[in-house]
Design a protein around this motif. Structure first.
Motif, short mmCIF file in Angstrom:
data_model
loop_
_atom_site.label_atom_id
_atom_site.label_comp_id
_atom_site.label_asym_id
_atom_site.label_seq_id
_atom_site.Cartn_x
_atom_site.Cartn_y
_atom_site.Cartn_z
N ARG A 1 32.96 35.83 22.13
CA ARG A 1 33.36 34.69 22.95
C ARG A 1 34.85 34.45 22.80
O ARG A 1 35.41 34.59 21.71
N PHE A 2 35.47 34.02 23.89
CA PHE A 2 36.91 33.83 23.88
C PHE A 2 37.35 32.78 22.87
O PHE A 2 38.41 32.92 22.24
N ASP A 3 36.55 31.72 22.67
CA ASP A 3 36.95 30.65 21.77
C ASP A 3 36.69 30.97 20.31
O ASP A 3 36.98 30.15 19.43
N GLU A 4 36.17 32.16 20.04
CA GLU A 4 36.00 32.62 18.66
C GLU A 4 36.96 33.77 18.34
O GLU A 4 36.87 34.35 17.27
N ALA A 5 37.85 34.07 19.29
CA ALA A 5 38.69 35.26 19.16
C ALA A 5 40.12 34.96 18.71
O ALA A 5 40.99 35.83 18.81
N LEU A 6 40.37 33.75 18.23
CA LEU A 6 41.71 33.39 17.78
C LEU A 6 42.19 34.36 16.70
O LEU A 6 41.49 34.60 15.71
N GLY A 7 43.37 34.92 16.89
CA GLY A 7 43.95 35.83 15.90
C GLY A 7 43.57 37.28 16.09
O GLY A 7 44.16 38.15 15.46
N PHE A 8 42.60 37.56 16.95
CA PHE A 8 42.23 38.95 17.21
C PHE A 8 43.17 39.55 18.26
O PHE A 8 43.88 38.83 18.97
N VAL A 9 43.13 40.88 18.37
CA VAL A 9 43.98 41.61 19.31
C VAL A 9 43.12 42.16 20.44
O VAL A 9 42.08 42.79 20.18
N LEU A 10 43.56 41.93 21.66
CA LEU A 10 42.79 42.37 22.83
C LEU A 10 42.67 43.89 22.88
O LEU A 10 43.66 44.60 22.68
N ALA A 11 41.48 44.36 23.21
CA ALA A 11 41.24 45.79 23.38
C ALA A 11 41.12 46.16 24.86
O ALA A 11 40.74 47.29 25.19
N GLU A 12 41.47 45.23 25.74
CA GLU A 12 41.38 45.48 27.17
C GLU A 12 42.41 44.62 27.90
O GLU A 12 42.88 43.61 27.36
N ASP A 13 42.78 45.07 29.10
CA ASP A 13 43.60 44.24 29.98
C ASP A 13 42.72 43.15 30.59
O ASP A 13 41.55 43.38 30.90
N ILE A 14 43.30 41.97 30.79
CA ILE A 14 42.58 40.86 31.42
C ILE A 14 43.25 40.54 32.76
O ILE A 14 44.45 40.26 32.80
N HIS A 15 42.48 40.58 33.84
CA HIS A 15 42.96 40.24 35.17
C HIS A 15 42.29 38.96 35.65
O HIS A 15 41.13 38.69 35.33
N ALA A 16 43.00 38.19 36.46
CA ALA A 16 42.45 36.96 37.01
C ALA A 16 41.48 37.28 38.14
O ALA A 16 41.77 38.12 39.00
N ALA A 17 40.35 36.61 38.16
CA ALA A 17 39.34 36.83 39.20
C ALA A 17 39.55 35.93 40.41
O ALA A 17 38.90 36.11 41.44
N GLU A 18 40.48 34.95 40.29
CA GLU A 18 40.71 34.01 41.39
C GLU A 18 42.11 33.43 41.28
O GLU A 18 42.77 33.57 40.25
N ASN A 19 42.55 32.79 42.36
CA ASN A 19 43.84 32.12 42.35
C ASN A 19 43.80 30.89 41.46
O ASN A 19 42.77 30.21 41.34
N MET A 20 44.95 30.57 40.84
CA MET A 20 45.10 29.32 40.11
C MET A 20 46.43 28.70 40.51
O MET A 20 47.47 29.33 40.35
N PRO A 21 46.43 27.47 41.06
CA PRO A 21 45.22 26.72 41.38
C PRO A 21 44.47 27.37 42.54
O PRO A 21 45.07 28.05 43.37
N PRO A 22 43.16 27.15 42.63
CA PRO A 22 42.39 27.78 43.70
C PRO A 22 42.55 27.09 45.04
O PRO A 22 42.06 27.60 46.06
N PHE A 23 43.22 25.96 45.08
CA PHE A 23 43.45 25.21 46.31
C PHE A 23 44.83 24.57 46.24
O PHE A 23 45.43 24.47 45.16
#
Length: 400
Positions: free
Chosen positions: A24-46
């Motif tokens: 879970r993302f909120d348990e991953a503090l201090g860990f190093v990402l093993a993947e690229d993360i892309h946004a699934a939607e616009n922010m803000p969406p409106f």
């Protein structure tokens, strides 16, 4: 013997990131990402209001306009905005139909259901955050190799990425060796000392992001020592020992490693830490530190910490401590036969970094590491240094 840089290369050539795990993302503090993360939607969406105020038609020149409703954040309830009308709006709320600008509340005056606009011109899009202004759909927001801190955790929440793939933290088995050692809560007898290395190294492992597994204390008995080393290799991702790597009859770690696996080096042109040893056993790294407390901790900083960070997935640029050029505040004695890492305190003033050592630099004087925020790198092949000379320093703590 081999140079420091060659020893570091031999280690890193044999170290790879550990296999990733999903959490879970909120348990991953201090860990190093093993993947690229892309946004699934616009922010803000409106299209959203950037400030509290009134949604208006920008081309409307009316100074006084009728208030026809309100649009709060978190709902879609405001009526359509026509020329001559306004809708009250709060920061973050969706822009109501017909409106193409927001006038901030400080530039208005409300009287009896009407709003007076105290602004000469209103530009289309004023104080409106368009869809995708912060993050666009498909945008790369976090790269593989990024350490997840508070901002990164918040960003994952923002884009709705609640599950991430991260590199595991290495479990490191820590073992002290020596007949002369007793536990910290014991009173040493004749010829004995308390074991500090086990706890110093375990703390260093944790500070570097690893998970220490303390195996205990081994006497200088080959069968006992080998059994504990094998136990550590079975239970952990790496083994870290201290003592037993010099040339004495009871220095048993190197012979055991030669029998169990491959020793890649056993002596380095470094001070402190000349007998530091690196081996692999069944693909797992073994770091054998000298027994002197300062030699052990400095050797960890120079050789082990970068390897543990690579196991956690850090990119090459983040494996080593940052280095700064510092001006010596006093003469420093250094023999040219080895690269020396002297413990020092670095301060910053008048746009320059200045360094002074922590006093006597004996390999057994752990007090020389207390309060130190840098290791002065005094190179092999050069002799003493004078006050005012410029040298390199590995930054291991905060500089004030």
């Amino acid at each position: 013997m081999i140079p420091v840089e060659e020893a570091q290369r031999r280690i890193l050539d044999r170290i790879r990131p550990l296999e990733p795990a999903t959490m879970r993302f909120d348990e991953a503090l201090g860990f190093v990402l093993a993947e690229d993360i892309h946004a699934a939607e616009n922010m803000p969406p409106f299209a959203a209001a950037a400030k509290d105020g009134f949604a208006v038609v920008a081309s409307d020149t009316s100074r006084v306009r009728r208030l026809v409703g309100e649009q709060m954040a978190g709902t879609v309830s405001g009526p359509r905005v026509e020329p001559g009308t306004v809708v009250r709006i709060t920061t973050g709320a969706p822009i109501p139909p017909g409106a193409d600008a927001v006038v901030m509340v400080e530039r208005t005056e409300e009287q009896n259901g009407r709003v007076i606009i105290h602004q000469e011109t209103i530009e289309p899009g004023a104080d409106i955050r368009p869809p995708g202004q912060d993050i666009q759909k498909g945008q790369l927001v976090l790269k593989q190799g990024t350490r997840l801190g508070p901002a990164e955790i918040g960003l994952l929440a923002t884009i709705g990425c609640t599950s991430v793939k991260v590199y595991r933290r290495p479990t490191v088995a820590v073992l002290s060796t020596g007949d002369e050692l007793v536990e910290p809560d014991e009173s040493p007898g004749p010829g004995q000392i308390r074991d500090s290395n086990r706890y110093t190294l375990a703390a260093a492992v944790a500070e570097a992001g690893g998970i220490p597994l303390i195996l205990g204390l081994s006497r200088d008995v080959e069968t006992t020592l080998e059994e504990l080393m094998l136990q550590g290799l079975e239970q952990a991702d790496a083994l870290l020992t201290s003592g037993g790597v010099s040339m004495g009859d009871k220095d048993l770690v190197k012979p055991i490693l030669e029998r169990l696996g491959t020793v890649h080096f056993g002596r380095v042109y470094t001070k402190p830490g000349k007998p530091v040893t690196f081996a692999t056993v069944n693909g797992k790294p073994v770091f054998a530190m000298p027994g002197f407390p300062v030699s052990s901790l400095v050797s960890f900083e120079i050789f082990v910490r970068p390897a543990l960070r690579r196991m956690q997935g850090y990119p090459e640029r983040d494996l080593f401590r940052p280095e700064r050029k510092v001006i010596l505040e006093h003469d420093v004695h250094h023999t040219a036969d080895r690269t020396e890492f002297q413990r020092a305190i670095v301060t910053y003033r008048d746009g320059q970094f200045y360094a002074r050592t922590t006093g006597f630099q004996g390999s057994g004087r752990l007090l020389s590491m207390v309060g130190a925020n840098a290791l002065l790198r005094l190179p092999h092949g050069e002799g003493n240094f004078k006050r005012g000379d410029l040298v390199s320093a590995l930054v291991i703590g905060d500089i004030f």
